[in-house]
Design a protein around this motif. Structure first.
Motif, mmCIF file in Angstrom:
data_model
loop_
_atom_site.group_PDB
_atom_site.id
_atom_site.type_symbol
_atom_site.label_atom_id
_atom_site.label_comp_id
_atom_site.label_asym_id
_atom_site.label_seq_id
_atom_site.Cartn_x
_atom_site.Cartn_y
_atom_site.Cartn_z
ATOM 1 N N HIS A 25 63.128 60.323 33.201
ATOM 2 C CA HIS A 25 63.135 59.347 32.102
ATOM 3 C C HIS A 25 64.107 59.743 30.987
ATOM 4 O O HIS A 25 63.813 59.584 29.802
ATOM 5 C CB HIS A 25 61.733 59.161 31.533
ATOM 6 N N GLY A 26 65.258 60.323 31.389
ATOM 7 C CA GLY A 26 66.281 60.664 30.410
ATOM 8 C C GLY A 26 66.118 62.007 29.752
ATOM 9 O O GLY A 26 66.888 62.349 28.836
ATOM 10 N N HIS A 27 65.142 62.798 30.172
ATOM 11 C CA HIS A 27 64.900 64.110 29.577
ATOM 12 C C HIS A 27 64.759 65.170 30.668
ATOM 13 O O HIS A 27 64.350 64.864 31.792
ATOM 14 C CB HIS A 27 63.627 64.097 28.727
ATOM 15 N N GLN A 28 65.083 66.412 30.322
ATOM 16 C CA GLN A 28 64.849 67.522 31.220
ATOM 17 C C GLN A 28 63.399 67.979 31.083
ATOM 18 O O GLN A 28 62.877 68.083 29.968
ATOM 19 C CB GLN A 28 65.782 68.693 30.893
ATOM 20 N N CYS A 29 62.750 68.248 32.208
ATOM 21 C CA CYS A 29 61.384 68.754 32.162
ATOM 22 C C CYS A 29 61.129 69.596 33.410
ATOM 23 O O CYS A 29 61.970 69.700 34.299
ATOM 24 C CB CYS A 29 60.374 67.622 32.049
ATOM 25 N N ARG A 30 59.955 70.217 33.456
ATOM 26 C CA ARG A 30 59.595 71.074 34.579
ATOM 27 C C ARG A 30 58.807 70.282 35.618
ATOM 28 O O ARG A 30 57.976 69.438 35.265
ATOM 29 C CB ARG A 30 58.766 72.274 34.094
ATOM 30 N N MET A 411 54.291 63.289 31.928
ATOM 31 C CA MET A 411 54.238 62.208 30.953
ATOM 32 C C MET A 411 54.583 60.853 31.561
ATOM 33 O O MET A 411 55.377 60.742 32.483
ATOM 34 C CB MET A 411 55.225 62.488 29.805
ATOM 35 N N PHE A 412 53.960 59.823 31.010
ATOM 36 C CA PHE A 412 54.246 58.448 31.423
ATOM 37 C C PHE A 412 55.663 58.046 31.010
ATOM 38 O O PHE A 412 56.271 58.677 30.133
ATOM 39 C CB PHE A 412 53.200 57.505 30.841
ATOM 40 N N ARG A 413 56.191 57.034 31.660
ATOM 41 C CA ARG A 413 57.538 56.557 31.334
ATOM 42 C C ARG A 413 57.566 55.827 30.004
ATOM 43 O O ARG A 413 58.524 55.904 29.229
ATOM 44 C CB ARG A 413 58.037 55.627 32.444
ATOM 45 N N GLY A 414 56.509 55.064 29.734
ATOM 46 C CA GLY A 414 56.423 54.269 28.518
ATOM 47 C C GLY A 414 55.395 53.177 28.713
ATOM 48 O O GLY A 414 54.755 53.072 29.763
#
Length: 552
Positions: A25-30, A411-414
């Motif tokens: 969703h446009g962000h870096q995460c684990r 996390m949810f997308r939105g």
């Protein structure tokens, strides 16, 4: 070794639960390197002859359930033209078909809309219009509630276990399955970041919002519970769930909640556990099932686990097979935590903090750590970060109170079709939870209140604004203020103070609200007055004063 150190080892390079960085969703995460890419892969990897779903006298193995899901998937594709990205609703009590239709929908790239089974006609109409569902699998009660609008909206219905004669345009799923010849799941190209679910959650204002989550986010939540369990075993030296019979979990909460859907149902595929569905929670029946089926896991809000502890004390039921009792959704009184540990034999109490928006994970705490910190919600999951900020958005040090923020791989997308709510809720990748909290020096989270106007009644999030809007539909109600009233069993109940221009009979007002709100959203305590409600300087209703005047 502390839990955080053990978790770092469990998720290190080369481990089963190894974490890697991914884009989401446009962000870096684990995310977990070795995770199933999609929910369809998760289901397929669990096909076996082990007992999976138990409902009253019915039993289905993992293979039998998967075969039925494949038939349902073929029916959706061939008879209803369901394609990737289409929304398909599941609206029923905890029947086996809930799981089978959900897995079918998500296996073919459609988006499963988990409908609150307590919604009334107006709420169902709003939800289906909002998400644009093409098809709904519904039991008799939900079919009856959809009858006033489904033709006009174009929503197709398929009946689950009907108890009345069906109109010619609503087929019985059992008949469709009996006539379907293919038990091979249709093959659809699905990516980890594709949308998988919409679950509606009550916000602080207006209508419920559709929380959209991807396959990756949901699977990250499931594997985070696994990683936590492995880490705890490394710390204690004991595998709590190593038993000589099939692991079993009792589902006493609705499947349309993330607690029921994720931690109860979806968590069963990889652990190959027997999953026993209850139509709805009944403490005597629940205790009977625990004894009969040798249930080891029971995850539910504090009001439900409190029922079980009290019943066990009063009835003398043998619940010694229970190894874990707990769950989040609402605060658990410290006395209940101690009673779970003391009264239920080998049982370890647990709790956590999570949201629909985080796919049920967030923080967790189990056993002695929980008993020692009974007011804590635990330590953060491996794929998430949490922080506490002040009104200026500055991140605060340990033990300073502010708003809890969360970001990461589950996390949810939105919110579905709610750009204004998304803009309000996110600062970059950080999601504003609306919870007031602090984090101690060891990383344990403590929720101390709420910033947003939400009431949590027995684990159900209720937006005050939604209830106020329904009240203000009444011609004689000029102003309405809804708030939380402490309740020993449910944690909180709803109170409402109303400015009215005529004498209203409370019973008649409740009847007015019945078709507009699910029963748990109707205020238990109602106070009416002929004067305007007090205001703060900005002109908004002074909620603190209203609550005090209401005796809260």
């Amino acid at each position: 070794m502390k839990h955080a150190e053990a978790l770092a080892q469990v998720t290190a390079s080369g481990e089963v639960h190894e974490l890697i960085d991914v884009e989401m969703h446009g962000h870096q995460c684990r995310a977990y390197k070795n995770a199933p890419a999609t929910l369809g892969e998760l289901y397929a990897s669990g096909i076996s002859d082990e007992c999976f779903i138990v409902y009253e006298d019915e039993r289905y193995t993992f293979k039998e359930a998967h075969d039925r899901s494949a038939k349902i998937a073929n029916i959706m594709v061939s008879q209803y033209g369901i394609k990737k990205g289409d929304r398909v609703a599941v609206a029923m009590r905890n029947y086996p078909e809930w799981a089978m239709t959900f897995s079918a929908i998500t296996s073919i790239g459609a988006i499963a809309v988990a409908v609150n089974a307590l919604w009334k006609t107006a709420e169902l109409n709003y939800g289906m219009e909002d998400c644009g569902a093409k098809l709904m699998f519904a039991d008799q009660e939900r079919i009856d509630r959809c009858t006033p609008f489904h033709h006009e909206s174009g929503l197709k219905l398929v009946a689950i276990r009907p108890t009345a004669e069906l109109p010619s345009d609503i087929p019985n799923l059992a008949h469709l399955i009996a006539n379907e010849t293919s038990a091979e799941m249709p093959q659809v190209a699905i990516e980890p970041n594709d949308d998988a679910t919409i679950l509606y959650t009550s916000g602080s204002t207006g209508h419920p919002k559709g929380v959209v989550s991807s396959h990756r986010a949901i699977i990250s939540a499931l594997l985070s519970w696994e990683a936590d369990a492995v880490a705890r075993t490394a710390v204690s030296g004991d595998d709590l769930l190593e038993i000589d019979h099939q692991l079993a979990i009792l589902v006493g909460v609705p499947l349309f909640h993330v607690a029921g859907l994720h931690s109860n149902y979806l968590g069963s595929y990889r652990s190959q556990r027997k999953t026993i569905f209850m139509y709805k929670w009944d403490v005597a029946k629940g205790a009977e099932i625990i004894e009969k089926e040798k249930v080891a896991l029971f995850l539910a809000p504090a009001s439900v686990t409190g029922d079980l502890v009290h019943y066990a004390q009063q009835s003398g039921s043998n619940l010694s097979t229970l190894l874990t009792v707990g769950g989040g959704g609402e605060p658990r009184a410290p006395d209940q935590v101690r009673k779970i540990a003391a009264e239920l034999g080998n049982t370890q109490p647990n709790t956590g903090w999570g949201m629909t928006e985080t796919n049920a994970i967030g923080t967790s705490v189990v056993g002695d750590d929980y008993v020692r910190r009974a007011s804590s919600s635990g330590m953060v999951a491996a794929v998430l970060d949490i922080s506490v900020v002040n009104d200026a958005g500055e991140h605060l040090p340990a033990r300073e109170r502010g708003e809890l923020l969360v970001r990461g791989g589950s996390m949810f997308r939105g919110y579905w079709n709610r750009p204004e709510a998304n803009a309000e809720s996110f600062t970059g990748a950080w999601f504003h939870t609306g919870d007031e909290a602090y984090i101690d020096e060891e990383g344990f989270l403590f929720i101390v209140g709420r910033i947003k106007d939400l009431v949590i009644r027995g684990g159900e999030n209720i937006g005050c604004g939604e209830v106020e809007a329904a009240l203000l539909d009444h011609d004689n109600i000029i102003e309405a203020c809804v708030y939380a009233v402490p309740d020993e069993k449910l944690g909180e109940e709803l109170g409402a103070t109303l400015y009215v221009d005529a004498d209203l009979e409370e019973g008649a007002l409740r009847e007015f609200l019945k078709p507009r709100l699910a029963h748990f959203k109707v205020p238990r305590y109602i106070r009416m007055q002929k004067d305007p409600l007090p205001r703060i300087a900005s002109g908004k209703i002074d909620r603190i004063t209203v609550r005090k005047e209401g005796g809260v």
